[in-house]
Motif scaffolding. Structure first.
Motif, PDB file in Angstrom:
ATOM      1  N   UNK A   1       0.820  -1.210   0.000  1.00 48.67           N
ATOM      2  CA  UNK A   1       0.000   0.000   0.000  1.00 48.67           C
ATOM      3  C   UNK A   1       0.857   1.264   0.000  1.00 48.67           C
ATOM      4  N   UNK A   2       2.111   1.135   0.340  1.00 43.85           N
ATOM      5  CA  UNK A   2       3.014   2.289   0.335  1.00 43.85           C
ATOM      6  C   UNK A   2       3.596   2.559  -1.044  1.00 43.85           C
ATOM      7  N   UNK A   3       3.406   1.636  -1.972  1.00 40.72           N
ATOM      8  CA  UNK A   3       4.025   1.739  -3.297  1.00 40.72           C
ATOM      9  C   UNK A   3       3.084   2.300  -4.348  1.00 40.72           C
ATOM     10  N   UNK A   4       1.958   2.873  -3.923  1.00 43.59           N
ATOM     11  CA  UNK A   4       0.912   3.242  -4.870  1.00 43.59           C
ATOM     12  C   UNK A   4       0.923   4.726  -5.230  1.00 43.59           C
ATOM     13  N   UNK A   5       1.632   5.550  -4.454  1.00 39.09           N
ATOM     14  CA  UNK A   5       1.558   7.002  -4.631  1.00 39.09           C
ATOM     15  C   UNK A   5       2.949   7.588  -4.876  1.00 39.09           C
ATOM     16  N   UNK A   6       3.199   8.009  -6.110  1.00 35.89           N
ATOM     17  CA  UNK A   6       4.526   8.526  -6.477  1.00 35.89           C
ATOM     18  C   UNK A   6       4.872   9.811  -5.728  1.00 35.89           C
ATOM     19  N   UNK A   7       3.861  10.591  -5.338  1.00 35.90           N
ATOM     20  CA  UNK A   7       4.144  11.878  -4.700  1.00 35.90           C
ATOM     21  C   UNK A   7       4.910  11.696  -3.386  1.00 35.90           C
ATOM     22  N   UNK A   8       4.646  10.625  -2.673  1.00 39.02           N
ATOM     23  CA  UNK A   8       5.343  10.403  -1.407  1.00 39.02           C
ATOM     24  C   UNK A   8       6.828  10.131  -1.647  1.00 39.02           C
ATOM     25  N   UNK A   9       7.159   9.597  -2.827  1.00 35.05           N
ATOM     26  CA  UNK A   9       8.537   9.229  -3.137  1.00 35.05           C
ATOM     27  C   UNK A   9       9.345  10.355  -3.775  1.00 35.05           C
TER      28      UNK A   9
ATOM     29  N   UNK B   1       0.179  -4.590  -5.679  1.00 32.57           N
ATOM     30  CA  UNK B   1      -0.281  -5.796  -5.007  1.00 32.57           C
ATOM     31  C   UNK B   1       0.198  -7.079  -5.683  1.00 32.57           C
ATOM     32  N   UNK B   2       0.822  -6.946  -6.839  1.00 36.45           N
ATOM     33  CA  UNK B   2       1.399  -8.117  -7.510  1.00 36.45           C
ATOM     34  C   UNK B   2       2.882  -8.291  -7.185  1.00 36.45           C
TER      35      UNK B   2
ATOM     36  N   UNK C   1       0.735   8.882   6.904  1.00 39.43           N
ATOM     37  CA  UNK C   1       0.223  10.251   6.971  1.00 39.43           C
ATOM     38  C   UNK C   1       0.033  10.867   5.587  1.00 39.43           C
ATOM     39  N   UNK C   2       0.796  10.401   4.593  1.00 42.68           N
ATOM     40  CA  UNK C   2       0.833  11.126   3.321  1.00 42.68           C
ATOM     41  C   UNK C   2       0.335  10.358   2.107  1.00 42.68           C
ATOM     42  N   UNK C   3       0.305   9.029   2.141  1.00 43.64           N
ATOM     43  CA  UNK C   3      -0.109   8.302   0.945  1.00 43.64           C
ATOM     44  C   UNK C   3      -1.533   8.699   0.559  1.00 43.64           C
ATOM     45  N   UNK C   4      -1.742   8.880  -0.726  1.00 52.46           N
ATOM     46  CA  UNK C   4      -3.025   9.358  -1.228  1.00 52.46           C
ATOM     47  C   UNK C   4      -4.118   8.304  -1.042  1.00 52.46           C
ATOM     48  N   UNK C   5      -5.235   8.716  -0.442  1.00 52.09           N
ATOM     49  CA  UNK C   5      -6.364   7.806  -0.301  1.00 52.09           C
ATOM     50  C   UNK C   5      -6.941   7.450  -1.668  1.00 52.09           C
TER      51      UNK C   5
ATOM     52  N   UNK D   1      -7.384   2.486  -5.731  1.00 58.50           N
ATOM     53  CA  UNK D   1      -7.211   1.723  -6.970  1.00 58.50           C
ATOM     54  C   UNK D   1      -6.814   0.279  -6.679  1.00 58.50           C
ATOM     55  N   UNK D   2      -6.498  -0.050  -5.428  1.00 57.92           N
ATOM     56  CA  UNK D   2      -6.038  -1.388  -5.055  1.00 57.92           C
ATOM     57  C   UNK D   2      -7.197  -2.230  -4.537  1.00 57.92           C
ATOM     58  N   UNK D   3      -7.419  -3.414  -5.079  1.00 58.17           N
ATOM     59  CA  UNK D   3      -8.558  -4.241  -4.663  1.00 58.17           C
ATOM     60  C   UNK D   3      -8.588  -4.551  -3.172  1.00 58.17           C
TER      61      UNK D   3
END
Length: 216
Positions: free
Chosen positions: A125-133, A150-151, A181-185, A190-192
């Motif tokens: 779930x931490x790998x879904x939002x590029x803005x945090x990186x 998730x794959x 605190x920052x990952x986009x909801x 988009x993750x099942x």
């Protein structure tokens, strides 16, 4: 319902310290958003609470979950039970979560619970939002992240590699709270596995509301 307010507080039972670090701040963003969408202007949401079985803790996981819930039943209105799935969410739910919920309900039949089972690990779930990186990976953050987190066979390893490539010297585990605190909801939605978790959390909010005298 004029003048009445819905009160919510989640108790989180998670697998390890880094899961608490990520999921508690995530819950503190997600739960108020859900509550306000379902019951606009009529909700009070307290900070989520990390829970565990009081000492001496039972040996079996199911009994530890039940003891943790019983210990905080007066403080929390709903309980989130987390387990990493290692690639088999159904098995993780049946073996690591459901027995604990069943044990808790034998003592408190009306307890409201939510299952949180990411595919493999919460790091997915931490790998879904590029803005945090972007502080570490700059403009290449979007292309560096996996297209389908998730794959990932080992999301924890992927997270560590990306942060190392970006020059991060601290252990990734120390950044879990930041991600929570920052990952986009919206990105998470988009993750099942997250979609399922949010749907169960929304139903739990409705169940708490009914217990407090609200109608759907």
């Amino acid at each position: 319902m004029t003048g009445r307010r819905l009160y919510l507080r989640a108790g989180l039972y998670a697998e390890g310290p880094s899961d608490y670090d990520f999921l508690l701040p995530l819950l503190d963003r997600l739960l108020p958003a859900l509550a306000s969408s379902l019951f606009p202007g009529a909700c009070d949401v307290a900070d989520s609470l990390g829970i565990d079985a009081p000492y001496p803790a039972p040996g079996e996981r199911a009994e530890r979950i039940a003891a943790a819930i019983a210990d905080r039943l007066a403080e929390c209105t709903l309980f989130v039970i987390h387990a990493d799935s290692k690639g088999d969410p159904r098995y993780a739910r049946q073996s690591c979560v459901d027995p604990g919920i069943d044990a808790a309900r034998r003592a408190s039949p009306d307890v409201v619970t939510v299952t949180c089972v990411p595919v493999r690990e919460t790091e997915a779930w931490m790998l879904v939002d590029a803005e945090v990186f972007r502080p570490w990976l700059g403009s290449g953050a979007q292309s560096a992240l996996p297209a389908e987190p998730e794959r990932e066979a080992d999301p924890k390893l992927t997270l560590g590699r990306l942060l190392k490539e970006g020059g991060m010297r601290r252990k990734p585990e120390r950044l879990h709270r930041l991600f929570g605190e920052e990952v986009s909801l919206e990105a998470l939605r988009t993750l099942p596995a997250f979609q399922l978790f949010e749907a169960e959390l929304a139903e739990a909010v409705r169940a708490v509301a009914r217990s407090q005298g609200w109608s759907d």
